[in-house]
Design a protein around this motif. Structure first.
Motif, PDB file in Angstrom:
ATOM      1  N   LEU A   1      12.639  25.332  -1.893  1.00 44.58           N
ATOM      2  CA  LEU A   1      14.032  25.212  -1.483  1.00 44.58           C
ATOM      3  C   LEU A   1      14.500  23.761  -1.550  1.00 44.58           C
ATOM      4  CD1 LEU A   1      14.180  27.704   1.531  1.00 44.58           C
ATOM      5  CD2 LEU A   1      15.011  28.058  -0.797  1.00 44.58           C
ATOM      6  N   GLU A   2      13.598  22.839  -1.227  1.00 43.49           N
ATOM      7  CA  GLU A   2      13.959  21.429  -1.333  1.00 43.49           C
ATOM      8  C   GLU A   2      14.241  21.053  -2.787  1.00 43.49           C
ATOM      9  OE1 GLU A   2      10.692  19.434   0.493  1.00 43.49           O
ATOM     10  OE2 GLU A   2      11.450  19.717   2.545  1.00 43.49           O
ATOM     11  N   LYS A   3      13.434  21.587  -3.701  1.00 44.72           N
ATOM     12  CA  LYS A   3      13.675  21.341  -5.124  1.00 44.72           C
ATOM     13  C   LYS A   3      14.984  21.992  -5.572  1.00 44.72           C
ATOM     14  CE  LYS A   3       8.784  20.983  -6.416  1.00 44.72           C
ATOM     15  NZ  LYS A   3       7.671  21.590  -7.213  1.00 44.72           N
ATOM     16  N   ARG A   4      15.259  23.202  -5.054  1.00 42.90           N
ATOM     17  CA  ARG A   4      16.499  23.891  -5.399  1.00 42.90           C
ATOM     18  C   ARG A   4      17.709  23.094  -4.908  1.00 42.90           C
ATOM     19  NH1 ARG A   4      17.882  29.086  -7.088  1.00 42.90           N
ATOM     20  NH2 ARG A   4      15.661  29.557  -7.183  1.00 42.90           N
ATOM     21  N   GLN A   5      17.585  22.522  -3.711  1.00 44.71           N
ATOM     22  CA  GLN A   5      18.679  21.707  -3.168  1.00 44.71           C
ATOM     23  C   GLN A   5      18.941  20.498  -4.063  1.00 44.71           C
ATOM     24  OE1 GLN A   5      18.492  20.740   1.029  1.00 44.71           O
ATOM     25  NE2 GLN A   5      19.556  18.805   0.714  1.00 44.71           N
TER      26      GLN A   5
ATOM     27  N   VAL B   1      22.386  19.630  -6.313  1.00 43.67           N
ATOM     28  CA  VAL B   1      23.112  18.352  -6.251  1.00 43.67           C
ATOM     29  C   VAL B   1      23.387  17.841  -7.656  1.00 43.67           C
ATOM     30  CG1 VAL B   1      22.949  15.928  -5.581  1.00 43.67           C
ATOM     31  CG2 VAL B   1      22.270  17.714  -3.965  1.00 43.67           C
ATOM     32  N   THR B   2      22.401  17.932  -8.543  1.00 43.50           N
ATOM     33  CA  THR B   2      22.595  17.435  -9.920  1.00 43.50           C
ATOM     34  C   THR B   2      23.607  18.286 -10.684  1.00 43.50           C
ATOM     35  OG1 THR B   2      20.766  18.757 -10.817  1.00 43.50           O
ATOM     36  CG2 THR B   2      20.244  16.557  -9.988  1.00 43.50           C
ATOM     37  N   ARG B   3      23.704  19.578 -10.324  1.00 42.27           N
ATOM     38  CA  ARG B   3      24.641  20.449 -11.023  1.00 42.27           C
ATOM     39  C   ARG B   3      26.066  20.329 -10.493  1.00 42.27           C
ATOM     40  NH1 ARG B   3      22.296  26.217 -10.540  1.00 42.27           N
ATOM     41  NH2 ARG B   3      20.580  25.340  -9.331  1.00 42.27           N
ATOM     42  N   LEU B   4      26.213  20.102  -9.198  1.00 46.83           N
ATOM     43  CA  LEU B   4      27.540  20.141  -8.572  1.00 46.83           C
ATOM     44  C   LEU B   4      28.193  18.765  -8.432  1.00 46.83           C
ATOM     45  CD1 LEU B   4      26.993  22.794  -5.740  1.00 46.83           C
ATOM     46  CD2 LEU B   4      27.755  23.137  -8.085  1.00 46.83           C
ATOM     47  N   PHE B   5      27.430  17.706  -8.658  1.00 43.61           N
ATOM     48  CA  PHE B   5      27.975  16.356  -8.505  1.00 43.61           C
ATOM     49  C   PHE B   5      27.767  15.555  -9.786  1.00 43.61           C
ATOM     50  CE2 PHE B   5      27.201  17.758  -4.212  1.00 43.61           C
ATOM     51  CZ  PHE B   5      28.243  17.228  -3.471  1.00 43.61           C
TER      52      PHE B   5
ATOM     53  N   VAL C   1      23.610  12.522  -1.194  1.00 45.74           N
ATOM     54  CA  VAL C   1      24.278  13.788  -0.853  1.00 45.74           C
ATOM     55  C   VAL C   1      23.408  14.574   0.127  1.00 45.74           C
ATOM     56  CG1 VAL C   1      25.070  16.007  -1.730  1.00 45.74           C
ATOM     57  CG2 VAL C   1      25.526  13.922  -3.036  1.00 45.74           C
ATOM     58  N   ASN C   2      23.935  14.837   1.303  1.00 47.18           N
ATOM     59  CA  ASN C   2      23.182  15.596   2.304  1.00 47.18           C
ATOM     60  C   ASN C   2      23.603  17.070   2.271  1.00 47.18           C
ATOM     61  OD1 ASN C   2      25.669  15.652   3.543  1.00 47.18           O
ATOM     62  ND2 ASN C   2      25.137  14.179   5.137  1.00 47.18           N
ATOM     63  N   VAL C   3      23.024  17.853   3.173  1.00 45.70           N
ATOM     64  CA  VAL C   3      23.301  19.292   3.203  1.00 45.70           C
ATOM     65  C   VAL C   3      24.777  19.566   3.446  1.00 45.70           C
ATOM     66  CG1 VAL C   3      22.938  21.397   4.541  1.00 45.70           C
ATOM     67  CG2 VAL C   3      20.974  20.006   3.864  1.00 45.70           C
ATOM     68  N   THR C   4      25.375  18.845   4.379  1.00 44.76           N
ATOM     69  CA  THR C   4      26.787  19.068   4.698  1.00 44.76           C
ATOM     70  C   THR C   4      27.673  18.837   3.484  1.00 44.76           C
ATOM     71  OG1 THR C   4      26.434  18.426   7.005  1.00 44.76           O
ATOM     72  CG2 THR C   4      28.699  18.367   6.172  1.00 44.76           C
ATOM     73  N   ARG C   5      27.424  17.730   2.773  1.00 41.32           N
ATOM     74  CA  ARG C   5      28.236  17.423   1.587  1.00 41.32           C
ATOM     75  C   ARG C   5      28.015  18.462   0.496  1.00 41.32           C
ATOM     76  NH1 ARG C   5      31.812  17.089  -0.933  1.00 41.32           N
ATOM     77  NH2 ARG C   5      32.603  15.480  -2.328  1.00 41.32           N
ATOM     78  N   LEU C   6      26.805  18.944   0.370  1.00 39.22           N
ATOM     79  CA  LEU C   6      26.495  19.967  -0.626  1.00 39.22           C
ATOM     80  C   LEU C   6      27.248  21.259  -0.312  1.00 39.22           C
ATOM     81  CD1 LEU C   6      24.876  20.928  -3.095  1.00 39.22           C
ATOM     82  CD2 LEU C   6      22.996  21.479  -1.518  1.00 39.22           C
TER      83      LEU C   6
END
Length: 240
Positions: free
Chosen positions: A196-200, A204-208, A216-221
């Motif tokens: 899940l950490e790798k998925r997170q 981030v690389t896909r959405l930003f 980028v933290n969880v909230t920003r994601l």
């Protein structure tokens, strides 16, 4: 052609009652007003004496906004043949509209600039259900349009950012405040915490863009996922 039909009006504002009676007199001559009630206690003796074919019901009576819902529910239970058209000034309380429809109302007309018209009355008497006047119809069309546009944006984002069902599930539960340990324990997520950490990080690389990915933290994601309609903040439900 609809024959003569009987009506009872439930309305606690004398001026509005007078106006409604005038609408029936001038616009709906087929209607025979057999009684008027200004409160719940006045209504039931009228119903016991003679059941109308149509009950025109105001929701707000005596300062209460919910008594009309209970009246509708009781009338539909005890006198199922009676058609109930709600005529209400509750313009903003949409939950109340849903409640009265669930209680069995045949239609709702809002008291706005457009008065009660022959169209709503005759549609209810013809057996159409549910019947709404223009203000509610406009809201329904607006909500339908928003829903379609939101779903179109969501599908576009799912394709553009290659979001699969596990990405959506992961982001949805992060939005609900779940930790990665909790998400890893879901039946719908066959991944451990490390995965899940790798998925997170991958999300981030896909959405930003590259220059925004740092820190980028969880909230920003989660906020980004909401911005892109990947998850719907108004319809967040947890899996088992």
């Amino acid at each position: 052609m609809i024959d003569k039909f009987s009506v009872i009006i439930v309305e606690d504002a004398k001026l509005e009652l007078k106006g409604t009676e005038e609408i029936f007199r001038t616009e709906i001559p087929e209607a025979d007003i057999i009684g008027v009630a200004m409160c719940e206690d006045e209504l039931y003796p009228l119903l016991e004496k003679q059941q109308p074919q149509l009950l025109l019901l105001d929701l707000g009576l005596g300062g209460s906004t919910t008594v009309g819902v209970s009246i509708c529910e009781k009338v539909k239970r005890c006198y199922p043949a009676v058609r109930v058209l709600v005529f209400t000034g509750e313009l903003l309380n949409e939950k109340l509209w849903v409640d009265v429809l669930d209680a069995g109302a045949d239609g709702i007309a809002l008291k706005t600039g457009e008065l009660l018209t022959r169209h709503e009355i005759m549609a209810v008497m013809a057996g159409k259900k549910p019947v709404f006047n223009t203000p509610i119809t406009e809201k329904i069309v607006q909500r339908f349009r928003e829903s379609v546009m939101h779903e179109a944006a969501r599908k576009k984002s799912l394709i553009k950012y290659e979001i699969d069902r596990y990405d959506e599930c992961f982001l949805r539960h992060l939005a609900l405040g779940y930790t990665k340990d909790m998400i890893a324990g879901l039946k719908t997520m066959p991944f451990g915490v490390k995965s899940l950490e790798k998925r997170q990080a991958d999300l981030v690389t896909r959405l930003f863009p590259d220059d925004e990915q740092r820190g980028v933290n969880v909230t920003r994601l989660v906020v980004r996922a909401i911005e892109f309609s990947i998850i719907d903040v108004e319809n967040l439900e947890a899996d088992e």
